[in-house]
Each structure stands twice: as structure tokens, then as C-alpha cells.
Design a protein around this motif. Structure first.
Motif, PDB file in Angstrom:
ATOM      1  N   ASP A 137      86.168  61.255  27.857  1.00  0.00           N
ATOM      2  CA  ASP A 137      86.490  61.896  29.139  1.00  0.00           C
ATOM      3  C   ASP A 137      85.620  61.370  30.265  1.00  0.00           C
ATOM      4  OD1 ASP A 137      88.401  63.436  27.919  1.00  0.00           O
ATOM      5  OD2 ASP A 137      87.145  65.215  27.721  1.00  0.00           O
ATOM      6  N   THR A 139      83.714  58.791  32.846  1.00  0.00           N
ATOM      7  CA  THR A 139      84.127  57.613  33.597  1.00  0.00           C
ATOM      8  C   THR A 139      83.639  56.364  32.893  1.00  0.00           C
ATOM      9  OG1 THR A 139      84.011  58.828  35.668  1.00  0.00           O
ATOM     10  CG2 THR A 139      83.955  56.436  35.808  1.00  0.00           C
ATOM     11  N   ALA A 145      88.214  55.437  36.364  1.00  0.00           N
ATOM     12  CA  ALA A 145      89.105  56.179  35.466  1.00  0.00           C
ATOM     13  C   ALA A 145      88.354  56.591  34.201  1.00  0.00           C
ATOM     14  CB  ALA A 145      90.310  55.325  35.100  1.00  0.00           C
ATOM     15  N   PRO A 146      88.791  57.680  33.551  1.00  0.00           N
ATOM     16  CA  PRO A 146      88.181  58.066  32.278  1.00  0.00           C
ATOM     17  C   PRO A 146      88.392  56.974  31.226  1.00  0.00           C
ATOM     18  CG  PRO A 146      89.526  59.851  33.157  1.00  0.00           C
ATOM     19  CD  PRO A 146      89.812  58.639  33.991  1.00  0.00           C
ATOM     20  N   SER A 148      89.306  57.276  28.268  1.00  0.00           N
ATOM     21  CA  SER A 148      90.525  57.509  27.481  1.00  0.00           C
ATOM     22  C   SER A 148      91.726  56.773  28.045  1.00  0.00           C
ATOM     23  CB  SER A 148      90.815  59.007  27.394  1.00  0.00           C
ATOM     24  OG  SER A 148      90.967  59.560  28.685  1.00  0.00           O
ATOM     25  N   GLU A 149      91.751  56.579  29.358  1.00  0.00           N
ATOM     26  CA  GLU A 149      92.885  55.907  29.985  1.00  0.00           C
ATOM     27  C   GLU A 149      92.854  54.393  29.785  1.00  0.00           C
ATOM     28  OE1 GLU A 149      93.422  57.052  34.041  1.00  0.00           O
ATOM     29  OE2 GLU A 149      93.358  59.208  33.599  1.00  0.00           O
ATOM     30  N   SER A 150      91.734  53.878  29.302  1.00  0.00           N
ATOM     31  CA  SER A 150      91.628  52.439  29.068  1.00  0.00           C
ATOM     32  C   SER A 150      91.945  52.057  27.632  1.00  0.00           C
ATOM     33  CB  SER A 150      90.211  51.954  29.413  1.00  0.00           C
ATOM     34  OG  SER A 150      89.273  52.431  28.460  1.00  0.00           O
ATOM     35  N   TYR A 152      94.269  51.998  23.942  1.00  0.00           N
ATOM     36  CA  TYR A 152      95.646  51.904  23.477  1.00  0.00           C
ATOM     37  C   TYR A 152      96.162  53.276  23.054  1.00  0.00           C
ATOM     38  CZ  TYR A 152      95.946  46.798  23.323  1.00  0.00           C
ATOM     39  OH  TYR A 152      96.020  45.464  23.666  1.00  0.00           O
ATOM     40  N   THR A 153      97.480  53.445  23.161  1.00  0.00           N
ATOM     41  CA  THR A 153      98.126  54.686  22.749  1.00  0.00           C
ATOM     42  C   THR A 153      97.785  55.017  21.294  1.00  0.00           C
ATOM     43  OG1 THR A 153      99.970  54.213  24.238  1.00  0.00           O
ATOM     44  CG2 THR A 153     100.358  55.848  22.520  1.00  0.00           C
ATOM     45  N   ARG A 380      92.260  48.454  25.919  1.00  0.00           N
ATOM     46  CA  ARG A 380      93.348  47.630  26.449  1.00  0.00           C
ATOM     47  C   ARG A 380      92.808  46.612  27.468  1.00  0.00           C
ATOM     48  NH1 ARG A 380      96.159  50.133  29.685  1.00  0.00           N
ATOM     49  NH2 ARG A 380      95.252  52.225  29.617  1.00  0.00           N
TER      50      ARG A 380
END
Length: 461
Positions: A137, A139, A145-146, A148-150, A152-153, A380
Motif C-alpha cells: 500500500d 508509495t 502510485a502504491p 500494488s499498482e505496479s 502483475y495481476t 510490471r
């Protein structure tokens, strides 16, 4: 899905010590310091609080991936916090060498790479590890961005136990049918996307004293991985759930039955070669070109880089399906994150362990891991743009083409069935077992675990 001996048989990378890290052997358990692990009443983040420890200790499995990427993360951490040092403990038997440090009065390392043939039994000691939601969570080092957003699914899914994220897996292992793109191009062949096409290819090469597949001792479950991936693509997620949940008819699913029959046909037609010990079998394929196809995870690039023919152009393709209109797209692939990192709750500096883990999830560190190991991490867009590797390029292409159609399972490893499953597959690939007998006996292993009241089960959704 990976044989236990895969990494331990390879030499680790030679790692030059960086200023941020020292690398130590496993040290005896040390008494816990109450003051060092107590939380500061101030809201300031580590390591700026009064009394915060300035040293981070990480125990890292020293296998095929080596420890250089964690050393690099320690170097990055020192750039941000000049007073902080990172000490690495190399280990090849995590549970054997570290379990004692979880005993009362002892202090475990701040970060643990729970990998290799002897991992800690996490399901039995969940209360010993901290949730890691605050790690992802936070940065990221590379932007606003957190973290987690970087990623892979579904990269975090394997680390979620009982609803808590207790582990973050680092390496992203892509599975597929590996082959020489150069050989296929030279012959004008399209890669076979269905089992009928695979068998047709076997017939074409019959006169060339060449085989479709080669298998090696200790790596025979690679063919189970191929069969399961193919069946899931053909029959959809019902197949995955049935096998992973040890359903009483999981191995009797029509998609599984038909895929096993296709593999049986390959054996019966003489398209499958036993290559002896698995490293020798891989050399027969990648160096001597005695076989065309080899099912494996992405570690195969690292394992064969010293023996593969110079013009081999190692490349991965998705598992074949039974028909041209399977339940999941032809581009669907089996991929999962591995190399599991944990932060012990009673470490001397758990905040430091989390900070080191965040540094590992930076683009800089992830890129270096990919450069060294020719496989992606869970981060990613971290593949080095200047790295020329057909193996790595094919993995990133498979991930891109698959999109959200990426799946995995874990019943073999989680329940410790790999050795027994491998013995059955060896008999099958040798022609001693039919497809129906193989499925029946594999089902028997699943039934035994399902009916054992002492086994802690998980539920696949």
C-alpha cells in the motif's frame, strides 16, 4: 511444480559485496532485545524514530537466483538512509537453519526468503509473521502510485493465507512449451496450438531420429504441469478448481482424460525420450536437439544457458489445447509468483525488513533480477530494454497476450505430493501405465489427502 533439486544443483551467482550489505553465514540464534522491537510512540516512520535499529538482517535462499538482487536492494536502501546497513545470511535449508530462531527467547531475521527444498511450514506458523499490506500500500520508490499498482495481476495471491497477505512472492514464473524458434523458422513450421497438431509434428520428425519430448529424472512432473495447463485451458476453471480442491472426480474430468490420452498417444508412437538425469535430458534437448519440445517454467533459461546451442533461440509458447475453441483462450497461460518473502513478527527490526522488501519491488532492483535470471519479477514494466533474450522476450509476450487469462494451482507442492506424482508420471512416460491407470492413481493420492483429518486444507476459488 518445480522439482526440489532444481535450484540446489546449480551454482549461485558470484556476488561482489556492495557497500550496503555484508554477507554472513547462518549465525546461532540470538536473544531478543525487547527495546529493539518495541514500537516507538512517535508517528515518525522508520528509521527516523529515537532508538530505531539501523541494521536490517535478511536470510536469503542461495539457489539458482543467488542473492545479488537483495544485495542491490540493500544498496538502494542505504542511498535513502545512509546510516542503515543490511546484513545477508545465505541459506540453502531455510527451515533447518532458521526454525530455531523462532523459539522463545530467540530473534528471527527481519526478512526471510522462504524458498528452496526446505521451507518453513508457513501454514503451521501464521502467527509468527506480520501482514504485509502496508508494504504494497506504500508509495513505491519509483513514483507516487502504491506499489500494488505496479505489480502483475494476481501476483500477491499466492501469499494470501486465511485472508491475510503474509508473504510477497518475487519471481514471476511463466510456464510453457519451450523450443528453438530458430529451428521452427528454418523448417517453416508453425508452433502447434492443438494436440492434433503436436502429433502431426511428431509424425513429420519420425524419420529424423528426433523426438517430440524428452523427460528427465527429478523433473518428470513438468509433464503433469503441461497436462494440467492444457486441460484447464480446454475445460475452463472448473478443471482447475476440481484438481486444486482435491475433488473426488478431479482427475476424471473429460478435459483431463482427453489430454492424458493425447500424451499416451505420444508415448505409444515413440515420440517421447527418457533422457536420464534431468540436467542431461535438458542438454539432449537444448544442446543436441534430440527433442523439439520441453515443458518447463522460466527457470529453464538459466539452467540451459551454458549448454544450449548458440543459435537455439530459446522461446516459450502456450500449452496446446484439444480443440481450436477451448473454454479459455489459446493465449491463456500458467504463470505464478514464486520466491516467497516473509517478515517475522518478533524480528529485531521488522520495519527494516519491510523497507528492504519495498526496495526489492523497485524497478531498478527488479530489472537487475530479470537481467541476471532471464525471467520477470512481479513488478510490471521492469524488463531491461537493452537486454536481448529470446527467452525473456517470449515470456513478456506470453504475459501480454494472456492479459487476465493467467491461472495457477498449488495442490502438488502444498500437500507434498510431487514426489509420488512424479513416480507415477515416470511410469506413464515409460509406457508402464496407461492414461486411465495414471489418472486413477493420481486420484488416489488426492483422495488420501482429502480424507486425512490431520491435513490443513485450502480452498481454491
Amino acid at each position: 511444480m518445480t522439482p526440489i533439486s532444481r535450484r540446489t544443483l546449480l551454482s549461485a551467482l558470484a556476488v561482489a559485496p556492495l557497500a550496503a550489505c555484508t554477507v554472513d553465514p547462518v549465525t546461532p540464534p540470538q536473544p531478543s532485545s525487547p527495546s529493539s522491537s518495541s514500537a516507538s510512540p512517535t508517528p515518525t516512520a522508520w528509521p527516523s524514530r529515537p532508538g530505531d535499529p539501523q541494521s536490517v538482517t535478511a536470510a536469503v535462499f542461495d539457489g539458482a537466483f543467488g542473492v545479488s538482487y537483495v544485495v542491490l536492494a540493500g544498496d538502494a536502501l542505504k542511498k535513502t538512509y545512509p546510516d542503515v546497513t543490511t546484513r545477508l545470511i545465505r541459506t540453502q535449508k531455510v527451515a533447518t537453519e532458521l526454525a530455531g530462531r523462532f523459539a522463545d527467547g530467540n530473534t528471527p531475521p527481519d526478512l526471510i526468503d522462504n524458498s528452496g527444498p526446505d521451507p518453513l511450514p508457513i501454514a503451521e506458523m501464521l502467527d509468527q509473521f506480520l501482514p504485509l499490506d502496508d508494504v504494497v500500500d506504500a508509495t513505491g520508490p519509483d513514483g507516487a502510485a502504491p506499489i500494488s499498482e505496479s505489480l502483475y495481476t494476481n501476483a500477491l495471491t499466492p501469499g494470501i493465507l486465511n485472508g491475510d497477505l503474509v508473504a510477497i512472492n518475487y519471481a514471476l514464473t511463466v510456464y510453457g512449451l519451450w523450443h528453438s524458434a530458430a529451428d521452427f523458422a528454418a523448417e517453416g513450421w508453425s508452433f502447434p496450438s492443438t494436440w492434433d497438431a503436436v502429433l502431426d509434428l511428431g509424425e513429420q520428425i519420425r524419420s529424423r531420429d528426433q523426438f517430440l519430448f524428452v523427460w528427465g529424472d527429478d523433473a518428470v512432473t513438468y509433464y503433469q504441469e503441461l497436462a494440467i495447463a492444457s486441460a484447464i485451458k480446454e475445460g475452463g476453471h472448473d478443471v482447475r478448481r476440481a484438481l486444486d480442491n482435491l475433488d473426488e472426480n478431479g482427475w476424471a474430468h473429460p478435459a483431463v482424460t482427453l489430454v492424458l490420452q493425447q500424451l499416451e498417444a505420444c508415448v505409444r508412437e515413440g515420440y517421447v525420450l527418457h533422457g536420464g538425469p534431468y540436467l542431461e535430458a535438458q542438454a539432449l534437448w537444448a544442446r543436441d536437439r534430440r527433442a523439439l519440445l520441453y515443458p518447463s517454467g522460466a527457470w529453464i533459461a538459466r539452467e540451459t544457458q551454458d549448454v544450449a546451442a548458440e543459435d537455439f533461440a530459446l522461446t516459450a509458447a502456450p500449452a496446446p489445447t484439444l480443440t481450436s475453441s477451448p473454454m479459455l483462450p489459446q493465449t491463456a497461460i500458467h504463470a505464478t509468483s514464486t520466491e516467497s518473502f516473509l517478515v517475522p513478527a518478533h524480528a529485531a527490526n521488522p520495519d527494516g525488513g519491510k523497507a528492504l522488501l519495498r526496495a526489492m519491488l523497485s524497478t531498478e532492483v527488479a530489472s537487475e533480477f530479470s537481467r541476471t535470471n532471464l525471467m520477470p519479477t512481479v513488478v510490471r514494466n521492469s524488463i531491461p530494454t537493452d537486454l536481448v533474450s529470446s527467452a525473456l522476450t517470449s515470456q513478456t509476450r506470453l504475459l501480454s497476450d494472456a492479459g487476465d487469462n493467467v491461472f495457477t494451482w498449488r495442490f502438488g507442492e502444498y500437500y507434498g505430493l510431487n514426489v509420488e506424482q512424479g513416480a507415477l508420471w515416470a511410469r506413464f512416460l515409460s509406457g508402464e501405465l496407461t492414461a486411465s491407470l495414471l489418472a486413477e492413481q493420481l486420484q488416489g493420492l488426492s483422495d488420501r489427502v482429502r480424507n486425512d483429518p490431520n491435513v490443513v486444507r485450502y480452498s481454491a476459488e
